[in-house]
Each structure stands twice: as structure tokens, then as C-alpha cells.
Design a protein around this motif. Sequence first.
Motif, short mmCIF file in Angstrom:
data_model
loop_
_atom_site.label_atom_id
_atom_site.label_comp_id
_atom_site.label_asym_id
_atom_site.label_seq_id
_atom_site.Cartn_x
_atom_site.Cartn_y
_atom_site.Cartn_z
N ILE A 97 0.84 -1.20 0.00
CA ILE A 97 0.00 0.00 0.00
C ILE A 97 0.88 1.25 0.00
O ILE A 97 1.87 1.33 0.73
CB ILE A 97 -0.93 0.02 1.22
N TYR A 99 1.37 5.18 0.77
CA TYR A 99 0.86 6.15 1.75
C TYR A 99 0.24 7.36 1.06
O TYR A 99 0.79 7.89 0.09
CB TYR A 99 2.01 6.61 2.66
N SER A 256 -14.55 0.87 0.67
CA SER A 256 -13.40 1.13 1.55
C SER A 256 -13.79 0.99 3.01
O SER A 256 -13.09 0.37 3.81
CB SER A 256 -12.86 2.55 1.28
N ASN A 260 -12.79 -2.40 5.79
CA ASN A 260 -12.19 -2.23 7.12
C ASN A 260 -13.04 -2.89 8.19
O ASN A 260 -12.51 -3.51 9.13
CB ASN A 260 -12.00 -0.75 7.42
N PRO A 269 -6.38 -6.25 9.62
CA PRO A 269 -6.00 -6.02 8.22
C PRO A 269 -4.91 -6.94 7.71
O PRO A 269 -4.76 -7.11 6.50
CB PRO A 269 -5.52 -4.56 8.23
N CYS A 288 -7.43 -5.00 2.79
CA CYS A 288 -7.67 -3.88 3.71
C CYS A 288 -6.44 -2.98 3.64
O CYS A 288 -5.36 -3.36 4.08
CB CYS A 288 -7.89 -4.40 5.12
N ARG A 289 -6.59 -1.81 3.05
CA ARG A 289 -5.44 -1.03 2.60
C ARG A 289 -4.82 -0.19 3.71
O ARG A 289 -4.91 1.04 3.72
CB ARG A 289 -5.86 -0.19 1.39
N HIS A 290 -4.18 -0.87 4.66
CA HIS A 290 -3.49 -0.20 5.75
C HIS A 290 -1.99 -0.18 5.47
O HIS A 290 -1.40 -1.20 5.14
CB HIS A 290 -3.75 -0.93 7.08
N VAL A 291 -1.39 0.99 5.64
CA VAL A 291 0.04 1.15 5.32
C VAL A 291 0.91 0.58 6.44
O VAL A 291 1.95 -0.03 6.17
CB VAL A 291 0.36 2.64 5.09
N GLY A 292 0.54 0.80 7.68
CA GLY A 292 1.33 0.32 8.81
C GLY A 292 2.61 1.11 9.02
O GLY A 292 3.66 0.53 9.33
N ASP A 343 -0.46 -9.15 16.14
CA ASP A 343 -1.83 -8.72 15.87
C ASP A 343 -2.86 -9.83 16.09
O ASP A 343 -4.05 -9.55 16.28
CB ASP A 343 -1.95 -8.18 14.44
#
Length: 362
Positions: A97, A99, A256, A260, A269, A288-292, A343
Motif C-alpha cells: 500500500i 501512503y 473502503s 475495514n 487487516p 484492507c489497505r493499511h500502510v502500517g 496482531d
Amino acid sequence: MLRTTLVQKSAVRSLATFASPESVLPKKYGGRFTVTLIPGDGVGQEITDSVKTIFKAQNVPIDWEVIDVSGLESSGKNGVTEAVESLKRNKVGLKGILYTPTGSSAKSLNVALRKELDIYASLVLIKNIPGVKSRLDGIDFALVRENTEGEYSGLEHQSYPGVVESLKIMTRFKSERIAKFAFDFAKKNNRQLVTAIHKANIMKLGDGLFRQTVKDVGQDYSGIEVNDLIVDNASMQAVAKPQQFDVLVTPNLYGSILSNIGAALIGGPGLVPGANFGREYAVFEPGCRHVGLDLKGQNTANPTAMILSSAMMLRHLGLNDEADKISAATYEVIADGKIRTKDIGGTSSTTEFTKAIVDKLA
């Protein structure tokens, strides 16, 4: 249109993708495929490294063309151009993903990439994973999301200081093709229900067009029921009784939000695989488009979503045996419960989790 199929193998539900005759498929040279790899921001490098390690251990016939592009850098736009050219050559990509900063004029590079190549259909699989404790069981639905218009059209301007006009573009053409994608998916995967998600009670023209188009397309698919839900009700139903859902088809923003919610339902995610399809190109990335960003460099990220997305990619390329082995090994490691990332209640590192999968494959 690129189409999809699911097959059930014990606890592992696997995804394969097939293209229609008019689609351009990737070429194979010397028995190997070249695939565009975009690690992305945040934990992207670590979780794509996990995939590379597993593929190398299994001698998967993939050569990577790595494109470094970042939403954190001013040169990101140039990187998107390079990524687009690479995907035009290779037709298939694996992507972390990118940012998108909040509170600045910078555009989303994720959206730019999908628009440039008209990668219009997002597919996210929300399903309980054995070994991961969740509050609700029996969750198994697919989320089909339109990728290129709606609120994500990106057409905004300030008409007067303090007054912003943001245009939501909805077209029958794009509503129809995403609806056909959803119904084709349902038909090929023995799904019985397609639900259109909308806000047509308020946005009567735009969302009304989407809702009606989905219903119109559904008339061509006998044996598949079609209904609709207002997005706020759908969000409530998702956390109260998600077992009622089968295939959801949504405009961009609602998809989107619901992806989530779906990720939270099954454990986070790091567990949700996904893919994006156009007529010629397919890009696989976590659903699930999480950058982290907060986890970057800590070697604690869960690579499951990226690994399962890469398995979807292998099936798209016809490498079903490799995909099945990698998927099964990943699920086995999670089900064993000995090696798991933070997680999902463990203390293992990304590297340790990856090694456990490699060991299962040995």
C-alpha cells in the motif's frame, strides 16, 4: 473482463482468476513470468520480502521487476509513471500500500495507479480463518468495489475561500461493468446473493443510478438473488449479522469502509487478501489497505494478507499447485498457533512467521 473462481479445499478457500478471450494475458518466457513488484510504504517492504522468501524456497517461476515508489516522497508521482509502464509490460503486479498524506494537496498514488490503467474492480475476501479467534463465526463474503469513480473521482476545487465543491461522478457504464463483475464472480463461485450497497435515499440520482443498474444487470443472471442495502444499515448489519452477506457490490467509498469493518470482524487487516482487475491488468494487494507506518522496520507485521494475495496472483497465472501449497501452509501455521504475529495474539516476528511457512513447505 477478468473473472474469478473459488474452490474449497478443507479449511482453505482458494481463489483463481480467469480472463475472457479478449483480455491480454501475461507472456511466459523460458517457463517463467515477470511480475511487477511494488513494495509500497510502511510495512510493505517486510511483507513483500516474506513473499519473495517463500517463492524462492518453492522455486516458483516468477521473476520480479521491482519498482520503488512512495507516497512519502515528492518523487512519488514519477514512480507511478514507472510502475504504470512496468505493469503495461508485465500485465500482472504484486503491490504493497502506498501512503496518502492527510491534510495536504497530494493525490493518492493508489488511486492514480488504478485510474491510469483502468483497474476498475477491487475484490476483497472476508472469511474466518481457523486458529484466529473472532467474536463471530460463519463469516464468508466477498466485497466487490468499483475503483475508479464515485467519491474517489478526485474532482475538487475551492469555489470561494472556505467553500469546497467535491464532485461525485457516477456513470451507468461503470456501474454496469462492476455489477457484471460481481454477478460473474457469484455465478462462478456458486454464490447465491448479490447485494448492492448505496445511499440512494439521499443521493437519489447518483446512488440511485448505481442501485438500479445493479438490479437491471441481475435480471440476466438466473438463480442469483439481488437485493440492496443503504450503506449505514449495511455497516450495522456487518457487525451484527455478517453471515447474511454473500457478495457485496459497492461504489468506491462504501467499499473502503466495509472492507475495514470486514477486516476487524475476522482479526485485522493483516489477514485479508485482495486483488484489483481491469480488462488487461491485474494487481494483487492486501484487501484492507493499511500502510502500517507505525510498524515499519519492527519486523512485527503480519504478512498473511500479502501471502494470500500472492497466492491469488499465482492462480491467475495458472500456477495452481504452487498457490495451493503456499495457501495451505499459511493456514496450517496459523491453525497450529505456535508461531503467530502480535496482531493475532502472538509474539513471533514477520521473519519467524515466514520461516514457519517455508518449513511447512519443505
